[in-house]
Design a protein around this motif. Sequence first.
Motif, mmCIF file in Angstrom:
data_model
loop_
_atom_site.group_PDB
_atom_site.id
_atom_site.type_symbol
_atom_site.label_atom_id
_atom_site.label_comp_id
_atom_site.label_asym_id
_atom_site.label_seq_id
_atom_site.Cartn_x
_atom_site.Cartn_y
_atom_site.Cartn_z
ATOM 1 N N ASP A 196 -3.528 0.648 -13.372
ATOM 2 C CA ASP A 196 -3.554 1.918 -14.097
ATOM 3 C C ASP A 196 -4.622 2.886 -13.578
ATOM 4 N N GLU A 197 -5.178 2.594 -12.411
ATOM 5 C CA GLU A 197 -6.185 3.483 -11.822
ATOM 6 C C GLU A 197 -5.581 4.858 -11.545
ATOM 7 N N LYS A 198 -6.327 5.892 -11.902
ATOM 8 C CA LYS A 198 -5.881 7.265 -11.666
ATOM 9 C C LYS A 198 -6.315 7.700 -10.269
ATOM 10 N N PHE A 199 -5.466 8.480 -9.612
ATOM 11 C CA PHE A 199 -5.785 9.025 -8.298
ATOM 12 C C PHE A 199 -4.973 10.296 -8.106
ATOM 13 N N GLU A 200 -5.439 11.124 -7.188
ATOM 14 C CA GLU A 200 -4.762 12.390 -6.903
ATOM 15 C C GLU A 200 -3.865 12.239 -5.689
ATOM 16 N N LEU A 201 -2.650 12.741 -5.803
ATOM 17 C CA LEU A 201 -1.715 12.694 -4.677
ATOM 18 C C LEU A 201 -2.049 13.809 -3.690
ATOM 19 N N PRO A 202 -2.119 13.486 -2.411
ATOM 20 C CA PRO A 202 -2.264 14.550 -1.408
ATOM 21 C C PRO A 202 -1.007 15.432 -1.404
ATOM 22 N N GLU A 203 -1.141 16.645 -0.886
ATOM 23 C CA GLU A 203 -0.015 17.585 -0.864
ATOM 24 C C GLU A 203 1.136 17.097 0.005
ATOM 25 N N TRP A 204 0.872 16.152 0.922
ATOM 26 C CA TRP A 204 1.923 15.658 1.812
ATOM 27 C C TRP A 204 2.658 14.433 1.267
ATOM 28 N N VAL A 205 2.294 13.993 0.063
ATOM 29 C CA VAL A 205 2.960 12.838 -0.548
ATOM 30 C C VAL A 205 4.133 13.301 -1.401
#
Length: 161
Positions: free
Chosen positions: A123-132
Amino acid sequence: MGREIERKFLIKESEWAKLDKPGGKHLRQGYLVSDPNKTIRVRTTDDNAWITIKGISVGASRLEYEYQIPLGEGLELLDNFAEAELEKLRYEIHHQDKLWEVDVFLGDNNGLIVAEIELDSEDEKFELPEWVAEEVTQEKKYYNSNLTKHPFKLWKINVQK
């Protein structure tokens, strides 16, 4: 106990092409054992080799044990014992304090690009890069072991029919 928590994503090829990225590492990867409950894999780069044992995936988690081995032995294992192999270029991209490994597949899987991120918890939160783009963690056809049996080039044939 070793545990891997990994999520997989497809990428937006147009955004990926524009990204300033480091050089990729050429990986050769073969499977000594590949069944739904476990895989035993050997992976080599130009300089190193590893043997990896992975258990069945439950969600984004599975048991994983990885050990570096001499390069000569890794190549010997691939040449003499691998049931199936694939090759890819791996790019390591850092985004928001996280390491993304982006695999650009070669050979029978040419045209497929998959981004992976390893996490400390499911359940760790992370930000998606714009290329994902879309997540494919639960789609078994994207598992490397399955790509050796059912390569991406065959998917394209089925889509065109």
